[in-house]
Write a protein that holds these residues in place. Structure first.
Motif, PDB file in Angstrom:
ATOM      1  N   THR A   1       1.781  75.038 146.593  1.00 36.33           N
ATOM      2  CA  THR A   1       3.280  74.892 146.740  1.00 36.33           C
ATOM      3  C   THR A   1       3.728  73.927 145.506  1.00 36.33           C
ATOM      4  O   THR A   1       4.569  74.450 144.765  1.00 36.33           O
ATOM      5  CB  THR A   1       3.893  74.283 148.117  1.00 36.33           C
ATOM      6  OG1 THR A   1       3.674  75.344 149.042  1.00 36.33           O
ATOM      7  CG2 THR A   1       5.158  74.011 148.084  1.00 36.33           C
ATOM      8  N   HIS A   2       3.023  72.938 145.323  1.00 32.84           N
ATOM      9  CA  HIS A   2       3.100  72.070 143.992  1.00 32.84           C
ATOM     10  C   HIS A   2       2.904  72.577 142.912  1.00 32.84           C
ATOM     11  O   HIS A   2       3.511  72.500 141.856  1.00 32.84           O
ATOM     12  CB  HIS A   2       2.708  70.713 144.375  1.00 32.84           C
ATOM     13  CG  HIS A   2       3.524  69.887 145.291  1.00 32.84           C
ATOM     14  ND1 HIS A   2       4.650  69.027 144.733  1.00 32.84           N
ATOM     15  CD2 HIS A   2       3.374  69.603 146.651  1.00 32.84           C
ATOM     16  CE1 HIS A   2       4.926  68.467 145.874  1.00 32.84           C
ATOM     17  NE2 HIS A   2       4.430  68.822 146.980  1.00 32.84           N
ATOM     18  N   THR A   3       1.991  73.401 142.883  1.00 31.02           N
ATOM     19  CA  THR A   3       1.481  74.143 141.436  1.00 31.02           C
ATOM     20  C   THR A   3       2.732  75.036 141.108  1.00 31.02           C
ATOM     21  O   THR A   3       3.038  75.126 140.067  1.00 31.02           O
ATOM     22  CB  THR A   3       0.033  74.786 141.683  1.00 31.02           C
ATOM     23  OG1 THR A   3      -0.647  73.902 141.980  1.00 31.02           O
ATOM     24  CG2 THR A   3      -0.165  75.660 140.430  1.00 31.02           C
ATOM     25  N   ILE A   4       3.225  75.645 142.032  1.00 33.39           N
ATOM     26  CA  ILE A   4       4.128  76.519 141.954  1.00 33.39           C
ATOM     27  C   ILE A   4       5.404  76.071 141.373  1.00 33.39           C
ATOM     28  O   ILE A   4       6.339  76.519 140.622  1.00 33.39           O
ATOM     29  CB  ILE A   4       4.334  77.732 142.974  1.00 33.39           C
ATOM     30  CG1 ILE A   4       3.260  78.493 143.500  1.00 33.39           C
ATOM     31  CG2 ILE A   4       5.768  78.802 142.983  1.00 33.39           C
ATOM     32  CD1 ILE A   4       3.548  79.296 144.769  1.00 33.39           C
ATOM     33  N   LYS A   5       5.710  74.918 142.108  1.00 34.74           N
ATOM     34  CA  LYS A   5       7.066  74.221 141.795  1.00 34.74           C
ATOM     35  C   LYS A   5       7.009  73.463 140.414  1.00 34.74           C
ATOM     36  O   LYS A   5       7.633  72.940 139.899  1.00 34.74           O
ATOM     37  CB  LYS A   5       7.173  73.136 142.793  1.00 34.74           C
ATOM     38  CG  LYS A   5       7.655  73.741 144.113  1.00 34.74           C
ATOM     39  CD  LYS A   5       7.950  72.578 145.159  1.00 34.74           C
ATOM     40  CE  LYS A   5       9.075  71.900 144.734  1.00 34.74           C
ATOM     41  NZ  LYS A   5      10.231  72.479 145.036  1.00 34.74           N
ATOM     42  N   ALA A   6       5.794  73.687 139.775  1.00 26.53           N
ATOM     43  CA  ALA A   6       5.553  73.040 138.243  1.00 26.53           C
ATOM     44  C   ALA A   6       6.669  74.153 137.422  1.00 26.53           C
ATOM     45  O   ALA A   6       6.674  73.881 136.207  1.00 26.53           O
ATOM     46  CB  ALA A   6       4.331  73.087 138.017  1.00 26.53           C
ATOM     47  N   MET A   7       7.050  75.056 137.979  1.00 28.49           N
ATOM     48  CA  MET A   7       7.750  76.147 137.345  1.00 28.49           C
ATOM     49  C   MET A   7       9.024  75.678 137.121  1.00 28.49           C
ATOM     50  O   MET A   7       9.951  76.467 136.588  1.00 28.49           O
ATOM     51  CB  MET A   7       7.746  77.449 138.029  1.00 28.49           C
ATOM     52  CG  MET A   7       6.696  78.222 137.697  1.00 28.49           C
ATOM     53  SD  MET A   7       6.320  79.091 135.991  1.00 28.49           S
ATOM     54  CE  MET A   7       7.461  80.295 136.223  1.00 28.49           C
ATOM     55  N   GLU A   8       9.435  74.537 137.633  1.00 25.35           N
ATOM     56  CA  GLU A   8      10.951  74.401 137.787  1.00 25.35           C
ATOM     57  C   GLU A   8      11.562  74.102 136.288  1.00 25.35           C
ATOM     58  O   GLU A   8      12.789  74.572 136.053  1.00 25.35           O
ATOM     59  CB  GLU A   8      11.132  72.796 138.494  1.00 25.35           C
ATOM     60  CG  GLU A   8      11.011  73.031 139.856  1.00 25.35           C
ATOM     61  CD  GLU A   8      11.520  71.665 140.401  1.00 25.35           C
ATOM     62  OE1 GLU A   8      11.372  70.774 140.029  1.00 25.35           O
ATOM     63  OE2 GLU A   8      11.502  71.616 141.895  1.00 25.35           O
ATOM     64  N   PRO A   9      10.748  73.456 135.391  1.00 23.24           N
ATOM     65  CA  PRO A   9      11.348  73.517 133.716  1.00 23.24           C
ATOM     66  C   PRO A   9      11.762  74.918 133.273  1.00 23.24           C
ATOM     67  O   PRO A   9      12.880  74.969 132.687  1.00 23.24           O
ATOM     68  CB  PRO A   9      10.056  72.930 132.939  1.00 23.24           C
ATOM     69  CG  PRO A   9       9.517  72.002 134.018  1.00 23.24           C
ATOM     70  CD  PRO A   9       9.493  73.135 135.405  1.00 23.24           C
ATOM     71  N   PHE A  10      10.934  76.011 133.641  1.00 23.86           N
ATOM     72  CA  PHE A  10      11.309  77.323 133.266  1.00 23.86           C
ATOM     73  C   PHE A  10      12.702  77.723 133.804  1.00 23.86           C
ATOM     74  O   PHE A  10      13.750  78.304 133.250  1.00 23.86           O
ATOM     75  CB  PHE A  10      10.394  78.254 133.734  1.00 23.86           C
ATOM     76  CG  PHE A  10      10.698  79.663 133.510  1.00 23.86           C
ATOM     77  CD1 PHE A  10      10.729  80.376 132.367  1.00 23.86           C
ATOM     78  CD2 PHE A  10      11.202  80.476 134.600  1.00 23.86           C
ATOM     79  CE1 PHE A  10      11.078  81.612 132.181  1.00 23.86           C
ATOM     80  CE2 PHE A  10      11.672  81.880 134.577  1.00 23.86           C
ATOM     81  CZ  PHE A  10      11.547  82.412 133.112  1.00 23.86           C
ATOM     82  N   PHE A  11      12.891  77.438 135.129  1.00 21.15           N
ATOM     83  CA  PHE A  11      14.352  77.776 135.636  1.00 21.15           C
ATOM     84  C   PHE A  11      15.439  76.813 135.223  1.00 21.15           C
ATOM     85  O   PHE A  11      16.668  77.308 135.154  1.00 21.15           O
ATOM     86  CB  PHE A  11      14.194  77.731 137.294  1.00 21.15           C
ATOM     87  CG  PHE A  11      13.373  78.819 137.916  1.00 21.15           C
ATOM     88  CD1 PHE A  11      14.116  79.986 138.327  1.00 21.15           C
ATOM     89  CD2 PHE A  11      12.028  78.569 138.192  1.00 21.15           C
ATOM     90  CE1 PHE A  11      13.403  80.976 138.926  1.00 21.15           C
ATOM     91  CE2 PHE A  11      11.265  79.660 138.695  1.00 21.15           C
ATOM     92  CZ  PHE A  11      11.945  80.726 139.086  1.00 21.15           C
ATOM     93  N   SER A  12      15.116  75.531 134.935  1.00 21.51           N
ATOM     94  CA  SER A  12      16.067  74.875 134.275  1.00 21.51           C
ATOM     95  C   SER A  12      16.467  75.423 132.900  1.00 21.51           C
ATOM     96  O   SER A  12      17.807  75.111 132.674  1.00 21.51           O
ATOM     97  CB  SER A  12      15.503  73.471 134.362  1.00 21.51           C
ATOM     98  OG  SER A  12      16.663  72.606 133.570  1.00 21.51           O
TER      99      SER A  12
END
Length: 411
Positions: A202-213
């Protein structure tokens, strides 16, 4: 996250002149199908009945090695000016000139303690939360319990004047409501992901937050990223893809829930600039988070009853062959840690720059991933580890790239 903390910007203000805005966001975690159960903590005095489904306990220690991390969010968007009120995160420089040497040392020690507590609370939240979700598959109800405990804590602080009670206007509530909605969705999707896949995944996937930002800021705010920011997104996306292909606990429900959490968490930054209202007083970071917590509880509680029913009573848990005391205890601890780590996150943001806070988030995600892998004995292949490492390295590069300002165009 989960980052999330929260990733909305934590304060509202209405200056007489245009003001600079800096926003921040958050995010959360999981555990695989092959996790090995541990023996129960004898301190809980739980009867050993084979017909009951029990939750593995946590061995609490007084020391934590903060070399890895949990939920992550990218640094806030570029400052902009506006005469209207905005929900925003305030921060102060890490060092102020002219400070006495003794005071500077004390401030450094306090900051170090806050970082340690931030990581510690996040670790325990994710582990206890995962333990509950493994045997109690009702993420909406679990999320409501976390908001409810936070609401009681906030009201307690206000009633006993442990923190100043704010004077809220209807205009302020209208401005905060959209942030509360995405806060609810972000945390709900994170818990849904944690219930389906491993905490580390889950936390590995949430590393994608900068892309969405970056994507949301470009689409809705017209903020074009620099070439350095775009370059830092490539290892993030590649690392997440590599880790996903080799993840033992992978399933699509857990994957898309974590992705939806990224989208909702980062949308808080857009909403903090789009939804504005005139007002008389400003709200500090912690007060804003407290109000959002209360609003989130009242928004989600009716939906939880409608979607999952009332399934947190002792009678229901016993009928499901669950240990009532352990479910309640671990749910309470997870909820307290959930509220505490986000409160501490805002206390840190008031003392350091947004970029330093973002780097701290990156380290926190590493801490949570490593601690969850060790605690749950999650099987991790070398390729999976490599993908996770590449993604986290990309998040770190992103936080540094945000500091590089584009050169102004000359006529």
């Amino acid at each position: 996250m989960q980052g999330t903390a929260i990733s909305f910007s934590p304060s509202i203000s209405l200056p007489n002149k245009p003001n600079s805005i800096s926003t921040h966001r958050h995010g959360f975690l999981q555990s695989p199908r092959t996790e090995l159960p541990l023996h129960f903590n004898p301190l809980l005095k739980t009867p050993s009945v084979s017909s009951r489904k029990l939750i593995t306990p946590i061995k609490c220690t007084s020391s934590v090695n903060p070399i890895s991390s949990g939920w992550i969010s990218g640094p806030p968007p570029e400052p902009e000016s506006d005469d209207n009120v905005k929900v925003r995160a305030t921060s102060v420089p890490e060092s102020a000139p002219g400070q006495p040497e003794g005071k500077a040392l004390v401030d450094t020690l306090v900051l170090g303690l806050l970082f340690g507590l931030w990581y510690l609370f996040n670790i325990y939240f994710n582990i206890y939360n995962k333990q509950v979700l493994k045997v109690y598959p009702y993420p909406v109800t679990v999320t409501v319990v976390q908001f409810a405990v936070g609401t009681v804590f906030v009201i307690f602080m206000w009633l006993f004047n442990l923190y100043k009670r704010p004077k809220i206007t209807s205009g302020q509530l209208a401005a905060i409501l959209p942030l509360a909605v995405v806060h609810v969705l972000g945390n709900l999707f994170t818990n849904m992901s944690l219930g389906k896949v491993a905490v580390s995944f889950t936390h590995t996937i949430k590393a994608m937050e900068p892309f969405f930002s970056v994507a949301l800021s470009a689409m809705f705010l017209g903020e074009m990223p620099t070439i350095w920011v775009v370059s830092s997104l490539l290892p993030i996306m590649g690392g997440v893809a590599l880790a996903s292909m080799t993840e033992a606990s992978f399933n699509w429900a857990g994957f898309w829930s974590a992705m939806a959490s990224n989208l909702t968490n980062q949308s808080r930054n857009v909403l903090s600039k789009k939804f504005m209202v005139k007002k008389e007083e400003s709200l500090d970071n912690i007060t804003l988070f407290s109000i959002i917590t209360i609003m989130s509880f009242f928004l989600l509680a009716p939906f939880a009853i409608f979607a999952e029913g009332i399934k947190f009573t002792p009678a229901f848990l016993q009928s499901a062959e669950l240990n009532v005391r352990q479910v309640y205890t671990r749910s309470l601890i997870a909820a307290l840690c959930f509220h505490a780590y986000q409160q501490v996150s805002y206390m840190i943001l008031q003392r350091v720059s947004p970029v330093t806070h973002s780097v701290g988030n990156c380290v926190k995600r590493v801490v949570v991933i490593v601690s969850s892998v060790l605690f749950f004995r999650t099987p991790v292949s070398p390729i999976n580890s490599l993908g996770t490492g590449i993604a986290l390295a990309g998040v770190f590069l992103y936080s540094r790239a945000k500091r590089i300002k584009p050169k102004p165009k000359t006529a």
